[in-house]
Design a protein around this motif. Structure first.
Motif, PDB file in Angstrom:
ATOM      1  N   TYR A  30       0.841  -1.198   0.000  1.00  0.00           N
ATOM      2  CA  TYR A  30       0.000   0.000   0.000  1.00  0.00           C
ATOM      3  C   TYR A  30       0.880   1.254   0.000  1.00  0.00           C
ATOM      4  O   TYR A  30       0.673   2.185  -0.764  1.00  0.00           O
ATOM      5  CB  TYR A  30      -0.939   0.008   1.216  1.00  0.00           C
ATOM      6  N   CYS A  48      -0.022   2.547  -3.574  1.00  0.00           N
ATOM      7  CA  CYS A  48      -1.364   3.136  -3.492  1.00  0.00           C
ATOM      8  C   CYS A  48      -1.382   4.447  -2.722  1.00  0.00           C
ATOM      9  O   CYS A  48      -2.186   5.334  -3.010  1.00  0.00           O
ATOM     10  CB  CYS A  48      -2.345   2.199  -2.797  1.00  0.00           C
ATOM     11  N   HIS A  86      -4.266   7.440  -2.881  1.00  0.00           N
ATOM     12  CA  HIS A  86      -5.386   7.248  -1.940  1.00  0.00           C
ATOM     13  C   HIS A  86      -5.075   7.761  -0.538  1.00  0.00           C
ATOM     14  O   HIS A  86      -5.936   7.711   0.332  1.00  0.00           O
ATOM     15  CB  HIS A  86      -5.800   5.783  -1.914  1.00  0.00           C
ATOM     16  N   ASP A  99      -4.287   7.662   5.047  1.00  0.00           N
ATOM     17  CA  ASP A  99      -5.449   7.243   5.830  1.00  0.00           C
ATOM     18  C   ASP A  99      -6.563   6.701   4.948  1.00  0.00           C
ATOM     19  O   ASP A  99      -7.682   6.514   5.415  1.00  0.00           O
ATOM     20  CB  ASP A  99      -5.959   8.407   6.671  1.00  0.00           C
ATOM     21  N   GLY A 100      -6.274   6.501   3.650  1.00  0.00           N
ATOM     22  CA  GLY A 100      -7.306   5.982   2.751  1.00  0.00           C
ATOM     23  C   GLY A 100      -8.387   6.997   2.424  1.00  0.00           C
ATOM     24  O   GLY A 100      -9.427   6.639   1.875  1.00  0.00           O
ATOM     25  N   SER A 101      -8.144   8.284   2.722  1.00  0.00           N
ATOM     26  CA  SER A 101      -9.206   9.281   2.523  1.00  0.00           C
ATOM     27  C   SER A 101      -9.268   9.802   1.098  1.00  0.00           C
ATOM     28  O   SER A 101     -10.227  10.463   0.721  1.00  0.00           O
ATOM     29  CB  SER A 101      -9.023  10.448   3.492  1.00  0.00           C
ATOM     30  N   LEU A 131     -10.886   5.060   0.239  1.00  0.00           N
ATOM     31  CA  LEU A 131     -11.058   3.625   0.470  1.00  0.00           C
ATOM     32  C   LEU A 131     -11.782   3.397   1.799  1.00  0.00           C
ATOM     33  O   LEU A 131     -12.195   2.285   2.107  1.00  0.00           O
ATOM     34  CB  LEU A 131      -9.694   2.929   0.479  1.00  0.00           C
ATOM     35  N   ILE A 132     -11.925   4.472   2.572  1.00  0.00           N
ATOM     36  CA  ILE A 132     -12.608   4.377   3.867  1.00  0.00           C
ATOM     37  C   ILE A 132     -14.076   4.044   3.632  1.00  0.00           C
ATOM     38  O   ILE A 132     -14.766   4.770   2.915  1.00  0.00           O
ATOM     39  CB  ILE A 132     -12.524   5.720   4.628  1.00  0.00           C
ATOM     40  N   VAL A 187     -14.456  -1.456  -1.776  1.00  0.00           N
ATOM     41  CA  VAL A 187     -13.430  -2.159  -1.003  1.00  0.00           C
ATOM     42  C   VAL A 187     -14.058  -3.264  -0.157  1.00  0.00           C
ATOM     43  O   VAL A 187     -13.575  -4.386  -0.122  1.00  0.00           O
ATOM     44  CB  VAL A 187     -12.665  -1.159  -0.103  1.00  0.00           C
ATOM     45  N   ILE A 234      -6.386  -3.382   2.780  1.00  0.00           N
ATOM     46  CA  ILE A 234      -7.363  -2.278   2.713  1.00  0.00           C
ATOM     47  C   ILE A 234      -8.748  -2.729   3.188  1.00  0.00           C
ATOM     48  O   ILE A 234      -9.522  -1.936   3.689  1.00  0.00           O
ATOM     49  CB  ILE A 234      -7.456  -1.594   1.317  1.00  0.00           C
ATOM     50  N   SER A 260      -8.508  -2.300   7.048  1.00  0.00           N
ATOM     51  CA  SER A 260      -8.004  -1.038   7.607  1.00  0.00           C
ATOM     52  C   SER A 260      -9.011   0.049   7.278  1.00  0.00           C
ATOM     53  O   SER A 260     -10.026  -0.231   6.645  1.00  0.00           O
ATOM     54  CB  SER A 260      -6.669  -0.678   6.977  1.00  0.00           C
ATOM     55  N   PHE A 261      -8.688   1.285   7.643  1.00  0.00           N
ATOM     56  CA  PHE A 261      -9.515   2.437   7.286  1.00  0.00           C
ATOM     57  C   PHE A 261     -10.980   2.225   7.684  1.00  0.00           C
ATOM     58  O   PHE A 261     -11.898   2.594   6.942  1.00  0.00           O
ATOM     59  CB  PHE A 261      -9.455   2.709   5.775  1.00  0.00           C
TER      60      PHE A 261
END
Lengths: 161, 460
Positions: free
Chosen positions: A63, A67, A71, A74-76, A85-86, A91, A139, A142-143
Motif C-alpha cells: 500500500y 497506493c 489514496h 489514511d485511505g481518505s 477507500l474508507i 473495497v 485495505i 483497515s480504514f
C-alpha cells in the motif's frame, strides 16, 4: 468468543481520546478527527497474530509503495480526484469487482460513498497474485473497513478477465 | 440488538459490534460483576449517559462559537476579509463585472446548474441575491466585450450579459470546441489579451506521457504524441463563434503539462501561466528519487509565455535546488542529468505539488503600492507530498516590475485549510481555487470544498 479483528483493534484509551476529540475538539468537521485517528492507526504496528498479521504487514508495505500517494495514508483519497477507500463499498463488497480494479485499472464515472468520481486509475497487474491479495486484504481490514481476506488463488483466477 | 458484522475467513470467526467503537467489545470476554451480565441492568446507567452527552455537546457548541474567528484566513496587517457567500457549490474560477456582480464556475452541478451569479445589493460585501444558471460544470469564467465567457472541460461558450441584470441571456453561443474529453487535467481555464484573442489551457491527460500512465518504470512515449492535441495553450479569436481546436485554434505554447493558472498581464502585455508540475518521481523511480526528493521535486514553474514557446513537458522538469531544467526519468534522466533541449526556464519557481489554480495581476489602486501590477497566485494545495504533511492551500504574492518578478514571493492569505497539520487533502476545510479583482480593487478568492467566497479589502 474472540471479538477483535487484529487490523481494527481499538483499545479503550484511544477510543476515549477519539470520543473526547469528537465531543470537545472544536473541529468544524468531525470526520477529520476520525481521519487523524486513522493516521495514528496506520503508523501503529500491526499486532503479532500469526499468518494474518504477516499478510497485513506485507499488504501495508505494498500500500505504501503503490497506493498511498493517490489514496493517501489514511485511505481518505483526494476530493474530486482520488476516491476514498474508507468505508467504500468497492473495497468492502464483492471481491471479484475489487480484484478487477487492481488487475485492469479503472477509468470513467464511478460512485464511491455517494460521491461522484471520473478519473483514471492505472492497472496494477505487474504485482504478483500474492501481493495483490495482501494489499487488498490490508485495505479490507483497515480504514474502518472490516471485511474478509482475499487469497492469491482468487486473484489468479481473475487474471486476464 | 446491535448491528453485528460477522466475518468468516480462514482464520476463524470474528464479530465486531458497534460497541467496539467505544471500547466495550472486550466486555464479553471480561469477568464483569454478575450485576453487569444482564443487559437490562445496564439501562440503569442510561440517564447518566444522556446527561454526559448533552453536557459534552453543549460545551462543544460554545467553544466552537468562541473560536470561529481563529479559523478564518490570515492576512497581512491592514487587510480584512468578509465572507461574500458560503456553500455556493464547488467554486472554481471567478469573474467580477464592472458593477460588482460576481460569476463563479462550479466543478460540479449544484441545483442543476454550473454557474453561480451573486449580487451585493446593500454594499456590505455579502451577497444578497444568489442565482444559478448554465447546464454544464467547468472551470474557466471571464467577462469580455459584454459577454460572460465560460468553459466546460470540452467547450468554451459565452452568454450575452444584459446591462443592469444579474442573469445573462440563458442561451449560450459556442466559441471554441473540439477539446477531447480528458480525465486528468481537463480544466479549460482561459484568458483574453488586449488584441481580441482568447487563450485556452489544454492540459495533458497524463502525468509524464508514460503508456500506461502513472506506472512504475514505464518509459515515456518518444516523441510524446499527446503534445499534438494537449499539453499547451491554444489561441482563438475571442469574438468568433464555432471555432474548432484543431482547425481554427492555434497552438501558442507547448510543453505545458497543465496551467489552470493562466492570465494575460495587461500592463506587461504578455501571457503568463503557472504550471502544475509532474507528480510521483519517487513512486515510479524510487532508485533515483528518495521519498524526500519525491516530496520536494519538481518545482511548480511560473512562465512568461511568448508565441511559439516550448516549456519542456514531458521531457523535463525543474529542480529549484539546482536552478536547472532536468531530464525526466521517463526519458533517461536519473535526477542528475540536465536537460539539453533548451526548453524554457521559469521566471520563478514555487515548492513542489502546491497546485497553482489561478493567477491574477493586481492592477487596482486600493492595495498599497507594493502590490501594484504584481501577481497573486492561488494554490489549491498538494496531495503528492504524502506520506509527509501536505502544503500549499494559500494565496501568495509576487511583486513585479515591468514583465519580471522584482522580489521574492510571499504568503498573502493563509490558513484556508483551517487545521494545523494537513496530512490528507481531505483534512482541509477550504482549498483556494479562483481569484478576481473587483471594480474598486478588492481581491476576491473562491474555494471548492465548501464553496466559500472571500472579499479582501485594504484599510489604512
Amino acid at each position: 468468543m474472540n471479538c477483535q479483528l487484529p487490523a481494527v483493534k481499538m483499545d479503550k484509551i484511544s477510543n476515549f481520546i477519539v470520543l473526547m476529540l469528537f465531543l470537545f475538539g472544536n473541529s468544524e468537521n468531525p470526520a477529520s478527527v476520525l481521519i487523524q485517528y486513522r493516521l495514528i492507526q496506520f503508523d501503529r504496528d500491526i499486532p503479532e497474530n500469526g499468518k494474518l498479521s504477516r499478510t497485513l504487514k506485507n499488504g501495508k508495505e505494498i500500500y505504501r509503495k503503490f497506493c498511498l500517494s493517490c489514496h493517501q495514508k489514511d485511505g481518505s483519497g483526494v476530493p474530486n480526484t482520488y476516491p476514498p477507500l474508507i468505508r467504500s463499498t468497492w473495497v468492502k463488497g464483492n471481491k471479484t469487482k475489487l480484484i478487477l480494479v487492481l488487475l485492469n485499472g479503472l477509468e470513467g464515472e464511478i460512485t464511491v460513498n455517494e460521491d461522484y468520481y471520473n478519473g483514471y486509475m492505472p492497472k496494477q497487474n505487474k504485482l504478483s497474485d500474492k501481493k495483490i491479495a495482501s494489499v487488498l486484504t490490508f485495505i479490507r481490514q483497515s480504514f474502518n473497513n472490516a471485511s474478509s481476506v482475499v487469497s492469491p488463488k482468487e486473484v489468479k483466477a481473475l487474471r486476464g478477465k | 440488538m446491535f448491528n453485528e458484522e460477522i466475518l468468516i475467513n480462514e482464520f476463524g470467526i470474528y464479530t465486531q459490534s458497534d460497541l467496539g467503537y467505544f471500547g466495550l467489545s472486550k466486555y464479553s470476554k471480561m469477568n464483569a460483576p454478575s450485576f453487569l451480565k444482564s443487559w437490562k441492568n445496564w439501562l440503569l446507567f442510561l440517564p447518566g449517559y444522556i446527561i454526559f452527552f448533552v453536557v459534552c455537546i453543549y460545551t462543544r457548541e460554545i467553544s466552537a462559537q468562541g473560536t470561529r474567528q481563529d479559523k478564518s484566513i490570515i492576512l497581512p496587517k491592514g487587510f480584512t476579509a468578509v465572507i461574500v457567500a458560503d456553500s455556493i457549490g464547488e467554486g472554481r474560477h471567478i469573474a467580477v463585472n464592472s458593477n460588482g456582480d460576481i460569476y463563479i464556475s462550479l466543478a460540479r452541478l449544484k441545483n442543476g446548474a454550473g454557474i453561480v451569479a451573486l449580487r451585493d445589493v446593500n454594499n456590505d460585501g455579502k451577497a444578497d441575491i444568489i442565482r444559478y444558471f448554465g447546464s454544464f460544470p467547468g472551470t474557466g469564467i471571464g467577462i469580455y466585450n459584454g459577454y460572460l465567457y465560460f468553459s466546460s472541460d470540452t467547450t468554451v461558450m459565452r452568454y450575452k450579459l444584459i446591462p443592469g441584470e444579474l442573469l445573462p441571456k440563458l442561451k449560450p453561443e459556442i466559441i471554441a470546441r473540439g477539446f477531447k474529453i480528458n480525465r486528468q487535467h481537463g480544466a479549460k481555464s482561459f484568458t483574453f489579451d488586449n488584441d481580441g484573442y482568447l487563450y485556452v489551457n489544454v492540459g495533458a491527460p497524463s502525468n509524464a506521457c508514460q503508456n500506461p500512465d502513472r506506472t512504475l518504470h514505464t518509459p515515456g512515449m518518444n516523441p510524446c504524441p499527446l503534445l499534438l492535441e494537449f499539453g499547451g495553450i491554444w489561441r482563438f479569436d475571442a469574438n468568433k463563434t464555432g471555432q474548432d481546436q484543431m482547425k481554427e485554434g492555434y497552438r501558442y505554447a507547448t510543453g505545458l503539462r497543465n496551467c489552470v493558472a493562466l492570465r494575460w498581464n495587461p500592463v506587461a502585455n504578455h501571457l503568463y501561466a503557472v504550471q502544475h508540475g509532474r507528480d510521483q518521481l519517487h513512486e515510479f523511480w524510487p532508485e533515483y528519487y528518495s521519498e524526500d526528493q519525491g516530496v520536494n521535486l519538481p518545482a511548480e514553474e511560473f512562465f512568461l509565455l511568448r508565441d511559439g514557446i516550448n516549456c519542456g513537458w514531458p521531457y523535463t522538469y525543474y529542480d529549484d535546488s539546482k536552478n536547472m531544467k532536468m531530464l525526466a526519468p521517463e526519458y533517461g534522466g536519473n535526477g542528475k542529468i540536465q536537460d539539453k533541449t533548451g526548453s524554457e526556464k521559469p521566471i520563478m519557481a514555487f515548492p513542489a505539488h502546491y497546485a497553482p489554480n489561478d493567477l491574477l495581476f493586481y492592477t487596482g489602486d486600493q492595495f498599497p503600492p507594493h502590490y501594484k501590477n504584481g501577481a497573486f497566485i492561488a494554490f489549491h494545495g498538494s496531495w503528492n507530498r504524502a506520506p509527509q504533511e501536505q502544503k500549499g492551500y494559500n494565496v501568495i504574492f509576487v511583486p513585479f516590475l515591468n514583465d519580471q518578478p522584482s522580489g521574492k514571493w510571499e504568503v498573502f492569505a493563509d490558513n484556508f485549510a483551517g487545521v494545523s497539520r494537513i496530512m490528507s487533502p481531505r483534512d482541509a476545510h477550504h482549498r483556494p481555487c479562483g481569484l478576481a479583482m473587483g471594480p474598486n480593487g478588492s481581491l476576491y478568492v473562491v474555494e471548492d470544498i465548501q464553496g466559500r467566497i472571500w472579499k479582501i479589502t485594504f484599510r489604512q
